[in-house]
Design a protein around this motif. Sequence first.
Motif, mmCIF file in Angstrom:
data_model
loop_
_atom_site.group_PDB
_atom_site.id
_atom_site.type_symbol
_atom_site.label_atom_id
_atom_site.label_comp_id
_atom_site.label_asym_id
_atom_site.label_seq_id
_atom_site.Cartn_x
_atom_site.Cartn_y
_atom_site.Cartn_z
ATOM 1 N N GLY A 39 82.874 -22.024 60.594
ATOM 2 C CA GLY A 39 82.898 -21.519 59.218
ATOM 3 C C GLY A 39 82.285 -20.131 59.144
ATOM 4 O O GLY A 39 81.286 -19.868 59.814
ATOM 5 N N PRO A 40 82.860 -19.240 58.349
ATOM 6 C CA PRO A 40 82.340 -17.875 58.276
ATOM 7 C C PRO A 40 80.963 -17.829 57.602
ATOM 8 O O PRO A 40 80.732 -18.530 56.612
ATOM 9 C CB PRO A 40 83.367 -17.141 57.416
ATOM 10 C CG PRO A 40 84.545 -18.041 57.292
ATOM 11 C CD PRO A 40 84.066 -19.434 57.521
ATOM 12 N N GLY A 60 87.814 -12.780 51.120
ATOM 13 C CA GLY A 60 88.969 -13.631 51.423
ATOM 14 C C GLY A 60 88.867 -14.331 52.768
ATOM 15 O O GLY A 60 89.769 -15.072 53.161
ATOM 16 N N ILE A 61 87.749 -14.150 53.465
ATOM 17 C CA ILE A 61 87.616 -14.682 54.824
ATOM 18 C C ILE A 61 87.782 -16.202 54.897
ATOM 19 O O ILE A 61 88.221 -16.741 55.907
ATOM 20 C CB ILE A 61 86.260 -14.229 55.420
ATOM 21 C CG1 ILE A 61 86.222 -14.495 56.920
ATOM 22 C CG2 ILE A 61 85.092 -14.900 54.716
ATOM 23 C CD1 ILE A 61 85.065 -13.802 57.616
ATOM 24 N N TRP A 62 87.458 -16.881 53.825
ATOM 25 C CA TRP A 62 87.578 -18.334 53.783
ATOM 26 C C TRP A 62 88.730 -18.766 52.879
ATOM 27 O O TRP A 62 89.609 -19.501 53.290
ATOM 28 C CB TRP A 62 86.253 -18.935 53.307
ATOM 29 C CG TRP A 62 86.200 -20.429 53.224
ATOM 30 C CD1 TRP A 62 86.057 -21.172 52.085
ATOM 31 C CD2 TRP A 62 86.291 -21.370 54.301
ATOM 32 N NE1 TRP A 62 86.045 -22.506 52.385
ATOM 33 C CE2 TRP A 62 86.182 -22.660 53.737
ATOM 34 C CE3 TRP A 62 86.452 -21.252 55.686
ATOM 35 C CZ2 TRP A 62 86.226 -23.824 54.507
ATOM 36 C CZ3 TRP A 62 86.496 -22.418 56.455
ATOM 37 C CH2 TRP A 62 86.391 -23.680 55.858
ATOM 38 N N GLY A 92 85.307 -19.608 43.015
ATOM 39 C CA GLY A 92 84.358 -18.549 43.360
ATOM 40 C C GLY A 92 83.149 -19.166 44.038
ATOM 41 O O GLY A 92 83.292 -19.973 44.954
ATOM 42 N N VAL A 93 81.953 -18.839 43.553
ATOM 43 C CA VAL A 93 80.730 -19.430 44.112
ATOM 44 C C VAL A 93 80.406 -20.705 43.327
ATOM 45 O O VAL A 93 80.255 -20.662 42.100
ATOM 46 C CB VAL A 93 79.531 -18.456 44.029
ATOM 47 C CG1 VAL A 93 78.276 -19.107 44.598
ATOM 48 C CG2 VAL A 93 79.846 -17.160 44.744
ATOM 49 N N VAL A 94 80.316 -21.814 44.030
ATOM 50 C CA VAL A 94 79.982 -23.097 43.402
ATOM 51 C C VAL A 94 78.532 -23.444 43.733
ATOM 52 O O VAL A 94 78.148 -23.461 44.913
ATOM 53 C CB VAL A 94 80.920 -24.212 43.903
ATOM 54 C CG1 VAL A 94 80.459 -25.568 43.384
ATOM 55 C CG2 VAL A 94 82.352 -23.935 43.473
ATOM 56 N N ASN A 137 86.305 -22.362 48.040
ATOM 57 C CA ASN A 137 85.165 -21.722 47.369
ATOM 58 C C ASN A 137 84.059 -21.360 48.347
ATOM 59 O O ASN A 137 84.005 -21.867 49.473
ATOM 60 C CB ASN A 137 84.570 -22.686 46.336
ATOM 61 C CG ASN A 137 85.564 -23.054 45.254
ATOM 62 O OD1 ASN A 137 85.823 -22.272 44.356
ATOM 63 N ND2 ASN A 137 86.149 -24.241 45.369
ATOM 64 N N SER A 138 83.131 -20.524 47.891
ATOM 65 C CA SER A 138 81.834 -20.397 48.543
ATOM 66 C C SER A 138 80.883 -21.398 47.892
ATOM 67 O O SER A 138 81.071 -21.759 46.732
ATOM 68 C CB SER A 138 81.254 -18.995 48.358
ATOM 69 O OG SER A 138 82.033 -18.037 49.033
#
Length: 498
Positions: free
Chosen positions: A212-213, A73-75, A159-161, A186-187
């Motif tokens: 950005g994380p 959830g960091i982003w 999610g992951v893109v 998204n990531s």
Amino acid sequence: MTEPATKQQWQQRARELRYPTGHFLDGEQIAGGAERFSVINPATGTPLCEVAAGSATDIDRAVASGLRAFKSGIWRRMAPRDRMAVLQRMAQLIQANADRFALLDCLCMGKPVNDMLNIDVPSAAQNFSYFGELCDKIEGAVTSTAADALHYILREPLGVVGCIVPWNYPLLMSAWKVAPALAAGNSVLLKPAEQSPLSGLLLAQLFVEAGGPPGVFNVVNGLGPTAGAALALHNDVAKIAFTGSTTIGKQMLVYAGQSNMKRVSLECGGKSPQIFLADLEDIDRAVTYAINGIYGNMGEVCNAGSRLLIDKRIAGDFIERFVKQGRNAYRAGDPLDPATNLGPLVTGKQQKRVLDYIERGKREGAKLEFGGDTPDLPGTYVNPTLYSGVTSKMTIAREEIFGPVASAIEVDGLEEALAVANDSIYGLAASVWTRDLRKAHTAVRDLEAGVIWVNCFDHGDMTQPFGGYKQSGQGRDKCLECLLGYTQTKSAWIHLGS
Ligand code: NAI
Ligand code: MG
């Protein structure tokens, strides 16, 4: 104001340029494995560097990193205005690194350094500022329901893109996908084209520098059939955002079906018609747009105006002016020279492909007005080329050439122009030039294309949905609709009765 750099200064900068050649994982540049592929500078034909060829294991690791970041959830759960601030800083950092980006893409794929500075870099920065601004404007809804319920709809990231991008605008096409994906929370895992693998690494680095994380934006370099396929087949990837050939675009849909039914957005090939009607206002202006619409970026443009559909009443005059103005408008030269506006094609393979189409045009009976050859330079150049007397049946009018080759087709009025324009598997963009309001709107109504220009070509801003009808793809880049394509809706039905 500092003086713009000279050719010699750019050449010096190119010699001194140092850059990573691996992957970007968890906030750091990493070297990657022993498997490497060569990048050739197409302006000289000499090897530029060896880059890590990512394997399925590298993809696995990067997807896992992105998924970890997503789940933490960091982003996605960061306050939207804080996410916005990161993306705004990133836009500034892209602009601050303009020279680096210009060199990286220029050396890999031969784009004139001035095009990078005037088009690709500012447009890439603008994608991050536009989508950054939208971070806190993604809204859900509360619907009208019966008194015993409250129903609301949330828009959540996917999610992951996976972003799989081409080489014709390496930085800019990455920005078109990465910026909205990140803005929606998204990531991202970016797989740059193997012809132009360097600018994506710098882009990911800047995301971390902007705050950005780590893990939210990873990059794996590598070849399409290995790294690209592993990404598109991955069961933990929620969406593939792709720009490239129609053939590989279709393959993305197959991969999605073979794996986890991931979402797929596709921006593929084109054969964009420009319709010039007899009543157009200013023939010289129209000719200038026609020339830039096909020879800009060496014709390596998905929406290139490669088919000129000219009303027979003005065709002779139009072609005469096009020849006069067009044969010298684009001059091949060292892409590091700020005066150059025609670089080499991306590879020897692309050069051969374009020259083969030029041959084919000759064989099928089109009239070569100028070009058709290569300049006396070491790189993989093709001179701007115009064919007249082209018919809709000829290969050069049907297939995407992706080089500086224009095909002029004579048509008799709007109705025939529209029929010829739509006689294509593609439908990315189109234009119509006329003074007649009724004809203009009729063309907009009847053209089968996602982007229509009237009395201009290639104009637009970030609000403009960019993408195709038919086999030019599905999904849109830029614009609000694009951002929503990186979200999914969740319905929450709350029972209020007893
Ligand atoms: P391509 O579609 O093969 O490559 C685009 C991207 O897809 C690259 O990142 C590549 O590594 C990846 N890729 C290739 N095969 C893959 C696979 N099996 N699985 C997963 N990823 C894969 O395009 P290519 O070969 O570079 O160019 C061929 C033609 O495609 C051009 O001549 C042009 O006509 C068209 N094209 C259109 C573009 C557009 O902007 N619409 C951009 C680039 C190419
Ligand atoms: Mg290919």
